[in-house]
Scaffold this motif. Sequence first.
Motif, PDB file in Angstrom:
ATOM      1  N   HIS A   9       0.762  -1.113  -0.029  1.00 31.66           N
ATOM      2  CA  HIS A   9      -0.170   0.256   0.075  1.00 31.66           C
ATOM      3  C   HIS A   9       0.713   1.166  -0.042  1.00 31.66           C
ATOM      4  N   THR A  12      -0.773   7.258   2.453  1.00 28.08           N
ATOM      5  CA  THR A  12      -1.630   8.385   2.269  1.00 28.08           C
ATOM      6  C   THR A  12      -0.947   9.809   2.352  1.00 28.08           C
ATOM      7  N   GLU A  27      -6.477   0.851  17.471  1.00 28.96           N
ATOM      8  CA  GLU A  27      -7.177  -0.079  16.550  1.00 28.96           C
ATOM      9  C   GLU A  27      -6.044  -1.030  16.183  1.00 28.96           C
ATOM     10  N   ASN A 108      -2.355  -4.912   8.745  1.00 28.19           N
ATOM     11  CA  ASN A 108      -3.709  -4.731   8.055  1.00 28.19           C
ATOM     12  C   ASN A 108      -4.393  -3.546   8.463  1.00 28.19           C
ATOM     13  N   VAL A 109      -4.532  -3.236   9.678  1.00 27.27           N
ATOM     14  CA  VAL A 109      -5.126  -1.939  10.354  1.00 27.27           C
ATOM     15  C   VAL A 109      -4.366  -0.563   9.799  1.00 27.27           C
ATOM     16  N   ARG A 111      -2.427  -0.514   6.860  1.00 23.36           N
ATOM     17  CA  ARG A 111      -2.707  -0.232   5.645  1.00 23.36           C
ATOM     18  C   ARG A 111      -3.981   0.043   5.496  1.00 23.36           C
ATOM     19  N   LYS A 112      -4.867  -0.103   5.702  1.00 24.97           N
ATOM     20  CA  LYS A 112      -6.523   0.208   5.936  1.00 24.97           C
ATOM     21  C   LYS A 112      -6.442   1.682   6.158  1.00 24.97           C
ATOM     22  N   HIS A 113      -5.617   2.205   6.950  1.00 27.36           N
ATOM     23  CA  HIS A 113      -5.466   3.600   6.926  1.00 27.36           C
ATOM     24  C   HIS A 113      -4.502   4.401   6.170  1.00 27.36           C
TER      25      HIS A 113
END
Length: 124
Positions: A9, A12, A27, A108-109, A111-113
């Motif tokens: 990823h 951002t 989280e 994974n958390v 990467r989600k962000h």
Amino acid sequence: YCKLTAATHVMTTLPLTQPQVNSIVQEALDAAKLAAVSALNKHGDRDVGGFAWTIIKDVKGNTRLGKMLKNAGVRQSSYDRSFELWNPAQISVQSRHIQEIAAVAAANVFRKHGFNASAGSCLD
């Protein structure tokens, strides 16, 4: 024997606040704990011994985001300057498999962000 999962990823560019970074880190820790407890209940602590960690790359320590990660308790590696969470589940098990499941859940958390995150593990 050490193993790293691939980070796929791209970071951002959205600006984050300290409370948001704290929330993301919490989280990730919660996801790691849930994954580790679930794996421990299913398999027990009977795999080869080892340890695991979550890695966050592409963040410099002297940037606003780097400073916020440090304030949230994520330490910066002296080896490659990435950010790392060792034993993100904060659970006392010997099984590398369980530790790795937790580190992947935390990655994974992140990467989600929008973070460039992965997991690593080594036999002890």
